[in-house]
Design an enzyme around this catalytic site. Sequence first.
Site, PDB file in Angstrom:
ATOM      1  N   SER A 107       0.879  -1.177   0.000  1.00  0.00           N
ATOM      2  CA  SER A 107       0.000   0.000   0.000  1.00  0.00           C
ATOM      3  C   SER A 107       0.909   1.217   0.000  1.00  0.00           C
ATOM      4  O   SER A 107       2.066   1.140   0.454  1.00  0.00           O
ATOM      5  CB  SER A 107      -0.855  -0.002   1.278  1.00  0.00           C
ATOM      6  N   TYR A 156      -1.402  -1.006  10.429  1.00  0.00           N
ATOM      7  CA  TYR A 156      -1.618  -1.229   8.989  1.00  0.00           C
ATOM      8  C   TYR A 156      -0.369  -0.841   8.203  1.00  0.00           C
ATOM      9  O   TYR A 156       0.095  -1.606   7.342  1.00  0.00           O
ATOM     10  CB  TYR A 156      -2.826  -0.416   8.514  1.00  0.00           C
TER      11      TYR A 156
END
Length: 237
Positions: free
Chosen positions: A129, A142
């Site tokens: 990401s 995350y």
Amino acid sequence: MNRFEDKIAIVTGAASGIGRATADRLRSEGGTVVGIDRDPVDDVDMAIQLDLLDLGAIAPTVAQIVDAYGRIDVLCNVAGIGHFARDEDETPEAWNRVIGVNLTGTYFMSQACLPHLLESQGNIVNTASTAGTNAQAWSSAYSASKGGVIALTQTMAITNGRSGIRVNCIAPGGVETPIGEQFTPPEDVDLTLMAGMLPYHRPAQPPELASAFAFLASDDASYCNGIVLRVDGGTMA
Ligand SMILES: NC(=O)c1ccc[n+]([C@@H]2O[C@H](COP(=O)([O-])OP(=O)(O)OC[C@H]3O[C@@H](n4cnc5c(N)ncnc54)[C@H](O)[C@@H]3O)[C@@H](O)[C@H]2O)c1
């Protein structure tokens, strides 16, 4: 294009979003696709319901796929969960869940597929990401999971590259999928910290990521190994 004719591809997270679109794309190019998800998966050649937090079930699942098809050519590790928390409020349970699905699940799926990919001279495409390449507020777990995916991609690429397999990852920016609901900012935070996370132009649609997965998984990317392909519409440019 028929880049995946005679190829067996595993796509995790195939019940929704980017994984769903990737499974569709690989099948549209002739691939035989095994979709793995904790939720039921439709429209694949073999659907397997598996919670990636159940690490003991991963190797038997991969063995089941090899029993059925005799080989594995491509592994797309797409399954993932999102999570926002103030650092003051983060819990060990939530931290371990995010790292467990996004990073540990990706690693042990790769480990279980590795001998079969060595045999087929196949490849792995992981999902990082832009939260793993650049700062994203309120997402220590995350972001750490996605930074970890980049590190493990590069490490496995170099460890195994001379044996003929490739390991790459894609770093999406904002993509319109249900995971967005898991990124609700905590209450009473400085919302200006969101500025760097907002898509520069527009969010992507899942097929715009699926085409990148298909590229890296195909022989068109034969000289790509250990790369982080940022697909973010220019947000981090
Ligand atoms: N959508 C975005 O903006 C965006 C941005 C960057 C990275 N990503 C990454 O892309 C990947 C796909 O996300 P998406 O946007 O398609 O979200 P999504 O929620 O639509 O899909 C994620 C899929 O993973 C599955 N999954 C979650 N936990 C699982 C578990 N324990 N075991 C098995 N399957 C599990 C879900 O059931 C779901 O089908 C994720 O790794 C995510 O972190 C998404």
